[in-house]
Design an enzyme around this catalytic site. Structure first.
Site, short mmCIF file in Angstrom:
data_model
loop_
_atom_site.label_atom_id
_atom_site.label_comp_id
_atom_site.label_asym_id
_atom_site.label_seq_id
_atom_site.Cartn_x
_atom_site.Cartn_y
_atom_site.Cartn_z
N ALA A 66 0.88 -1.17 0.00
CA ALA A 66 0.00 0.00 0.00
C ALA A 66 0.91 1.22 0.00
O ALA A 66 2.07 1.15 0.44
CB ALA A 66 -0.88 -0.02 1.24
N GLY A 111 0.57 -5.00 0.72
CA GLY A 111 -0.61 -5.06 -0.15
C GLY A 111 -0.33 -5.79 -1.46
O GLY A 111 -1.26 -6.32 -2.08
N GLU A 114 -0.69 -9.34 -0.61
CA GLU A 114 -2.13 -9.57 -0.40
C GLU A 114 -2.86 -9.63 -1.74
O GLU A 114 -3.76 -10.46 -1.94
CB GLU A 114 -2.70 -8.46 0.50
CG GLU A 114 -2.20 -8.58 1.94
CD GLU A 114 -2.52 -7.36 2.79
OE1 GLU A 114 -2.12 -6.23 2.38
OE2 GLU A 114 -3.16 -7.50 3.83
N GLU A 134 4.48 -5.10 7.07
CA GLU A 134 3.72 -4.07 7.80
C GLU A 134 4.24 -3.86 9.21
O GLU A 134 4.32 -2.75 9.71
CB GLU A 134 2.23 -4.43 7.84
CG GLU A 134 1.50 -4.27 6.52
CD GLU A 134 1.58 -5.48 5.61
OE1 GLU A 134 2.40 -6.40 5.88
OE2 GLU A 134 0.83 -5.51 4.61
N1 COA Z 1 4.59 3.15 -0.73
C1 COA Z 1 4.99 4.30 -1.27
N2 COA Z 1 6.12 4.45 -1.95
C2 COA Z 1 6.91 3.38 -2.09
C3 COA Z 1 6.56 2.12 -1.57
C4 COA Z 1 5.34 2.03 -0.85
N3 COA Z 1 4.89 0.88 -0.36
N4 COA Z 1 7.54 1.24 -1.87
C5 COA Z 1 8.46 1.92 -2.56
N5 COA Z 1 8.09 3.21 -2.72
C6 COA Z 1 8.80 4.30 -3.39
C7 COA Z 1 10.01 4.78 -2.60
O1 COA Z 1 9.61 5.70 -1.61
C8 COA Z 1 10.82 5.39 -3.69
O2 COA Z 1 10.28 6.66 -4.02
P1 COA Z 1 11.23 7.95 -4.24
O3 COA Z 1 12.09 7.55 -5.41
O4 COA Z 1 10.28 9.05 -4.54
O5 COA Z 1 12.01 8.09 -2.98
C9 COA Z 1 10.57 4.47 -4.88
O6 COA Z 1 9.36 3.80 -4.60
C10 COA Z 1 11.65 3.43 -5.07
O7 COA Z 1 11.79 2.71 -3.87
P2 COA Z 1 13.19 2.50 -3.12
O8 COA Z 1 12.91 2.24 -1.69
O9 COA Z 1 14.11 3.62 -3.44
O10 COA Z 1 13.72 1.18 -3.84
P3 COA Z 1 14.74 0.11 -3.26
O11 COA Z 1 15.10 -0.77 -4.40
O12 COA Z 1 15.84 0.78 -2.52
O13 COA Z 1 13.92 -0.74 -2.19
C11 COA Z 1 11.99 -1.95 -1.38
C12 COA Z 1 12.85 -1.56 -2.61
C13 COA Z 1 10.77 -2.70 -1.92
C14 COA Z 1 12.81 -2.87 -0.47
C15 COA Z 1 11.56 -0.68 -0.61
O14 COA Z 1 11.04 0.25 -1.53
C16 COA Z 1 10.55 -0.92 0.45
O15 COA Z 1 10.88 -1.45 1.51
N6 COA Z 1 9.28 -0.50 0.19
C17 COA Z 1 8.22 -0.58 1.17
C18 COA Z 1 7.75 -2.00 1.34
C19 COA Z 1 6.66 -2.06 2.40
O16 COA Z 1 6.90 -1.86 3.57
N7 COA Z 1 5.45 -2.37 1.96
C20 COA Z 1 4.31 -2.51 2.85
C21 COA Z 1 3.54 -1.24 2.92
S1 COA Z 1 2.18 -1.39 3.99
#
Ligand code: COA
Length: 260
Positions: A66, A111, A114, A134
């Site tokens: 999400a 999400g 999910e 989460e």
């Molecule tokens: N919501 C909003 N934005 C998100 C996102 C999310 N769930 N997941 C990634 N993004 C955004 C990042 O903020 C970043 O945006 P920016 O370039 O404007 O800063 C962009 O997507 C790229 O993500 P980034 O984190 O730089 O990539 P990465 O390769 O370093 O890491 C992940 C990849 C998937 C490990 C990392 O993005 C992450 O942990 N995301 C969240 C996962 C999460 O907790 N999901 C559950 C949400 S309830």
């Protein structure tokens, strides 16, 4: 309808919805959720479409969860409403009469995991990663993760993923039953579409009734599920496709199913 957050393509009888926010790793914001519901409605009503594929744009993510920016400011009532909106989408997938195959091309987190679990069949790229992170954000899954994950992989494995927030590989996801098939990254869409086309050649009323029986049966006891199945079996006996399928077998030719 004009979609801004998703792409919608049709190829023969197979439609593909691509979540299209690759710069945010296809995170599910309110716009994506609303457009996916609208797209599913559009496809449910399109008689040409028999199978739906859902995937993510870009090379990196299916859906990375999400949208955390949207989550960060929610109060209690908004939290309930947001969770319910997401859950409606997940149920909508199961309620579609057409099979929905998830082509998981990268991160399927929160999400995203999910959403993948809400699909009927999951095919993952060997590059895909899964998790319910989460808890690392101080929250819990809200789109059915605490419910569908233990149903798919069992209680202990679900608790491990839900309570540690750790990520697992596609191979590990296959081993625990979280996905059904893992394929080389470059073959993901070809393999998914080839399965989708094979299903699309089958009788569409029958595939819709199979979905109904499976989802009904997963939520009830065996006897009630079998009674439900008998009733659907009676219904399918009234279709032209049943007449065509059995006749084609006896005439030693391929059936031509019309969805009638
Ligand atoms: N919501 C909003 N934005 C998100 C996102 C999310 N769930 N997941 C990634 N993004 C955004 C990042 O903020 C970043 O945006 P920016 O370039 O404007 O800063 C962009 O997507 C790229 O993500 P980034 O984190 O730089 O990539 P990465 O390769 O370093 O890491 C992940 C990849 C998937 C490990 C990392 O993005 C992450 O942990 N995301 C969240 C996962 C999460 O907790 N999901 C559950 C949400 S309830």
């Amino acid at each position: 309808m004009d979609y801004k957050n998703i792409l919608l393509d049709r190829e023969e009888r197979v439609a593909a919805i691509t979540i299209n926010r690759p710069d945010k790793l296809n995170a599910l914001n309110d716009g994506v959720i609303a457009e996916m519901r609208a797209a599913l409605d559009e496809l449910e009503n399109d008689r040409e479409v028999r199978v739906i594929v859902i995937t993510g744009a870009g090379d990196k993510a299916f859906v990375a969860g999400a949208d955390i920016k949207e989550l960060s400011t929610l109060n209690a009532l908004q939290g309930v409403a947001k969770s319910e909106r997401g859950q409606v989408l997940m149920f909508h997938i199961a309620n579609m009469s057409k099979p929905v195959i998830m082509a998981i091309n990268g991160f399927a987190l929160g999400g995203g995991c999910e959403l993948a679990m809400a699909g009927d069949i999951r095919i993952a790229s060997e590059k895909a990663k899964f998790g319910q992170p989460e808890i690392t954000l101080g929250i819990i899954p809200g789109y059915g993760g605490t419910q569908r994950l233990p149903r798919l992989v069992g209680k202990g494995r679900a608790f491990e993923l839900l309570l540690t927030g750790k990520m697992i590989t596609a191979k590990e996801a296959l081993e625990i039953g979280l996905v059904d098939k893992v394929v080389p990254h470059e073959n993901l869409m070809d393999e998914t579409k080839s399965m989708a086309k094979a299903i699309a050649n089958m009788a569409p009323i029958a595939s819709g009734l199979i979905k109904k029986c499976v989802y009904y049966g997963l939520e009830t006891d065996l006897k009630s599920g079998c009674t439900f199945e008998s009733l659907q079996f009676g219904a399918v006996c009234t279709t032209d496709d049943m007449a065509e399928g059995t006749k084609a077998f006896l005439e030693k030719r391929k059936p031509e199913f019309k969805g009638k």
